[in-house]
Design an enzyme around this catalytic site. Structure first.
Site, PDB file in Angstrom:
ATOM      1  N   SER A 258       0.827  -1.191   0.000  1.00 41.47           N
ATOM      2  CA  SER A 258       0.000   0.000   0.000  1.00 41.47           C
ATOM      3  C   SER A 258       0.871   1.254   0.000  1.00 41.47           C
ATOM      4  O   SER A 258       1.610   1.490  -0.950  1.00 41.47           O
ATOM      5  CB  SER A 258      -0.941  -0.035   1.209  1.00 41.47           C
ATOM      6  OG  SER A 258      -2.025   0.821   1.029  1.00 41.47           O
TER       7      SER A 258
ATOM      8  N   GLU B 172      -1.912  14.135  12.974  1.00 43.85           N
ATOM      9  CA  GLU B 172      -1.977  15.478  12.384  1.00 43.85           C
ATOM     10  C   GLU B 172      -1.306  15.497  11.009  1.00 43.85           C
ATOM     11  O   GLU B 172      -1.859  16.032  10.040  1.00 43.85           O
ATOM     12  CB  GLU B 172      -1.310  16.488  13.315  1.00 43.85           C
ATOM     13  CG  GLU B 172      -1.374  17.924  12.803  1.00 43.85           C
ATOM     14  CD  GLU B 172      -0.760  18.917  13.769  1.00 43.85           C
ATOM     15  OE1 GLU B 172      -0.627  20.102  13.392  1.00 43.85           O
ATOM     16  OE2 GLU B 172      -0.406  18.519  14.895  1.00 43.85           O
TER      17      GLU B 172
ATOM     18  N   HIS C  48      -7.155  -6.464   0.948  1.00 46.23           N
ATOM     19  CA  HIS C  48      -6.024  -5.544   0.792  1.00 46.23           C
ATOM     20  C   HIS C  48      -4.809  -6.004   1.597  1.00 46.23           C
ATOM     21  O   HIS C  48      -3.683  -5.810   1.184  1.00 46.23           O
ATOM     22  CB  HIS C  48      -6.461  -4.150   1.231  1.00 46.23           C
ATOM     23  CG  HIS C  48      -5.420  -3.092   1.079  1.00 46.23           C
ATOM     24  ND1 HIS C  48      -4.744  -2.864  -0.106  1.00 46.23           N
ATOM     25  CD2 HIS C  48      -4.927  -2.184   1.972  1.00 46.23           C
ATOM     26  CE1 HIS C  48      -3.892  -1.864   0.051  1.00 46.23           C
ATOM     27  NE2 HIS C  48      -3.977  -1.441   1.303  1.00 46.23           N
TER      28      HIS C  48
END
Length: 312
Positions: free
Chosen positions: A132, A233, A292
């Protein structure tokens, strides 16, 4: 996502990268991010684990996906050492696992980190196996000897994911202090399920529980408080960058394996033209009944596919 193997011309240092962990402090949302600041303008020293093999063949380097860590591939690494004799490294990306945090999270930055690590370790040739996000990091890395890309393509993937909702839910999580880890995980999973369910219908899918369990591997305890070890963040700010892929006019014509899960939508026929443009010698294969997270769903088939590719 998948992996890429890069040739690094020469090593610069012979020291093991490391980072110092600083306890996160509980904030008003209940779960604070762990703070391991690093400059956004230079490579960070990635943490990694080494599984030594007795063979002399090029080492394998595993790069995990979004919200993953080097431990995702430990069992795979041990098996590959036994079956191939190769040295295997598993690596934490910046803002993940025990690697330093940085406000920057782009494939260019992660590629710079990877080159820096391989140079430090005097690894001149390796086979990168990236899943990924790790696969896109590998593909972004300049010309390499061999490349294995696990369930990701060089295309936009944001429409196939539900991570935006999970990031928002993780940021809102409230966990009590000084409770057992098992209790904290149950509380966190209940909140993730309810928060995502209120925003997105995909929370009703059976595989969403597996996704929640995967995300909760990032919940860590320090001094009685619970914190996210990933940099939420930075991930939130750069999610569009992570889900996209840089534009390239260059071509990698070395051996490349794109290994997809038959039950996953991350590598579709729509992606074939771009794969073939950038990687003209690519072989695209699918593992039956795998999602996945191929390495978790079908570890034996995953290992066999890698070994076959290495021997080809």
């Amino acid at each position: 996502m998948s992996a890429l193997c890069r040739l690094i011309q020469r090593g610069l240092l012979s020291c093991r990268p490391s980072c110092r962990l600083f306890p996160g402090q509980q904030d008003v949302c209940g779960v604070a991010p762990m703070v391991r600041a690093a400059s956004s303008s230079s490579p960070v020293n990635l943490t990694y684990d080494v599984f030594d093999g007795k063979g002399e063949s090029t080492p394998l380097v595993f790069l995990h996906g979004l919200f993953g860590s080097k431990s995702n591939f430990h069992s795979i690494a041990k098996s590959l050492v036994q079956r191939t004799g190769r040295k295997v490294l598993t690596v934490d990306a910046r803002n993940h696992g025990n690697s330093p945090h940085s406000s920057e999270l782009t494939y260019e930055a992660m590629t710079s980190d990877l080159k820096h690590l391989l140079a430090q370790l005097h690894i001149e040739k390796c086979v990168l196996i990236g899943h990924s996000m790790g696969g896109k990091t590998a593909m972004t890395t300049a010309l390499t000897q061999r490349l294995v890309v696990v369930d990701i393509s060089p295309s936009q993937t944001s429409t196939r994911t539900n991570f935006r909702y999970y990031i928002q839910a993780m940021q809102k999580l409230k966990i009590s202090s000084d409770i057992p880890r098992s209790t904290a995980r149950r509380m966190a999973e209940d909140q993730l399920r309810s928060l995502v369910k209120s925003h997105h219908k995909l929370s009703f899918l059976p595989q969403e529980r597996s996704v929640r369990q995967f995300l909760l591997t990032n919940l860590v305890e320090q001094n009685g408080n619970y914190a996210w070890r990933v940099n939420l963040e930075a991930i939130s700010a750069h999610l569009d960058d992570i889900m996209s892929f840089p534009n390239f006019n260059t071509v990698y014509d070395g051996p490349t394996l794109f290994l997809g899960g038959a039950s996953s939508a991350y590598i579709s026929s729509d992606d074939y033209p771009e794969i073939q443009r950038l990687f003209p010698n690519a072989d695209i294969q699918y593992i039956p009944d795998a999602s996945h997270w191929i390495h978790a769903d079908k570890p034996l088939d995953f290992i066999s596919s890698i070994i076959s590719f290495l021997q080809s």
